[in-house]
Design a protein around this motif. Structure first.
Motif, short mmCIF file in Angstrom:
data_model
loop_
_atom_site.label_atom_id
_atom_site.label_comp_id
_atom_site.label_asym_id
_atom_site.label_seq_id
_atom_site.Cartn_x
_atom_site.Cartn_y
_atom_site.Cartn_z
N LYS A 76 0.86 -1.19 0.00
CA LYS A 76 0.00 0.00 0.00
C LYS A 76 0.89 1.23 0.00
O LYS A 76 1.78 1.36 0.83
CB LYS A 76 -0.91 -0.01 1.23
N VAL A 103 -2.02 -1.12 -3.74
CA VAL A 103 -2.95 -0.01 -3.61
C VAL A 103 -2.16 1.29 -3.66
O VAL A 103 -1.19 1.46 -2.91
CB VAL A 103 -3.74 -0.07 -2.29
N VAL A 104 -2.54 2.17 -4.56
CA VAL A 104 -1.90 3.48 -4.66
C VAL A 104 -2.87 4.54 -4.16
O VAL A 104 -3.89 4.81 -4.80
CB VAL A 104 -1.49 3.80 -6.11
N ALA A 132 -1.14 0.03 -10.06
CA ALA A 132 -2.17 -0.10 -9.04
C ALA A 132 -3.19 -1.19 -9.37
O ALA A 132 -3.77 -1.20 -10.45
CB ALA A 132 -2.89 1.22 -8.85
N THR A 135 -6.47 2.22 -7.18
CA THR A 135 -6.02 3.53 -6.72
C THR A 135 -7.19 4.26 -6.11
O THR A 135 -8.34 4.10 -6.55
CB THR A 135 -5.39 4.35 -7.87
N CYS A 169 -4.08 1.35 -14.45
CA CYS A 169 -4.47 0.66 -13.22
C CYS A 169 -5.64 -0.29 -13.50
O CYS A 169 -6.34 -0.16 -14.49
CB CYS A 169 -4.85 1.65 -12.13
#
Length: 266
Positions: A76, A103-104, A132, A135, A169
């Motif tokens: 993360k 996770v961005v 990601a 995101t 993503c």
């Protein structure tokens, strides 16, 4: 026990950043690693923020401790305060994003509507979003990522979501979309290239939401780490955040934070 790494900033007030991430991971019965990228302080008189980036070699050493020393099941990202730090972290994601979910949380501001540093938004857009699994931008961050001036209504949010997914993503969850809708709600918008879902929610009238963005992204990361899909992870995170806001408490005259008395183990 599954392991998750947060690469993020330290919030000296404890409500956001790495402190919020590790607290959230523990509630999910996950082992949390951390790589500190920046220290954020608050002026006790006016609660204005001070931002103090960590030197890049120190950040790398922390990341290597987790990734090369042990290995993780999810990653993360939180506040990465400079383009140089963003670019360096992206080198690790080039390898690890093929192995574990990422996770961005594209943190661009502490509070307000000005990016932390020049070229910050562009560096995130170019170097991070493509890695990601999910995101989690707020309205301001989503507009920056999408190359839009501002998101002022639901249709703008939909356009932003489509542009962000086009960056590479797998899914995006734009938070607080309900703020630009009538009547105001706590709705968030999920899009994975196929499904476009407005995640409805009743508006809870409180300003005690310090750390909401970080904590939401941490819940998404924890859920992905436990094997949930992107959609399931985001929906479960939203339910968790609702409970946290309902049990909010005031820290001082300036700010209040979320509260999670129960665990999210499964």
């Amino acid at each position: 026990m599954k392991k998750i790494l947060t690469i993020a900033g330290s919030d000296s007030s404890g409500g956001a950043g790495i402190q919020a991430d590790l607290r959230t991971f523990a509630k999910h019965d996950l082992y949390g690693f951390s790589a500190l990228t920046v220290i954020v302080t608050m002026d006790p008189e006016k609660w204005s923020h001070g931002v103090y980036p960590i030197e890049v070699p120190v950040i790398e050493a922390q990341i290597q401790t987790a990734l090369d020393g042990v290995g993780v099941d999810a990653i993360k990202l939180g506040m990465l305060p400079t383009p140089e730090i963003i670019e360096k972290v992206s080198k690790y994601l080039d390898i690890w994003a093929t192995k574990v979910p990422v996770v961005v949380d594209p943190v661009m501001v502490c509070k307000g509507n000005k990016p932390l540093f020049p070229e910050h938004a562009e560096a995130i857009r170019t170097n991070l979003i493509k890695y990601a699994t999910v995101t989690t931008p707020n309205l301001f961050e989503a507009a920056q990522l999408a190359g839009m001036e501002e998101i002022t209504n639901y249709d703008d949010a939909v356009e932003a979501a489509k542009r962000i997914v086009a960056l590479g993503c797998k899914a995006v969850a734009i938070t607080n979309v309900g703020r630009v809708m009538e009547p105001k709600t706590s709705a968030d918008l999920f899009y994975d290239g196929n499904e476009l879902i407005l995640m409805e929610g009743n508006f809870i009238d409180t300003h005690h939401t310090h750390g909401l963005g970080c904590t939401f992204a941490a819940h998404v990361g924890a859920n992905l780490c436990k094997g949930l899909s992107a959609r399931e992870s985001v929906f479960e995170a939203k339910e968790a955040i609702k409970k946290g806001i309902q049990k909010h408490w005031a820290m001082n005259e300036f700010v209040g934070t979320l509260n999670f008395p129960d665990s999210f183990q499964s």
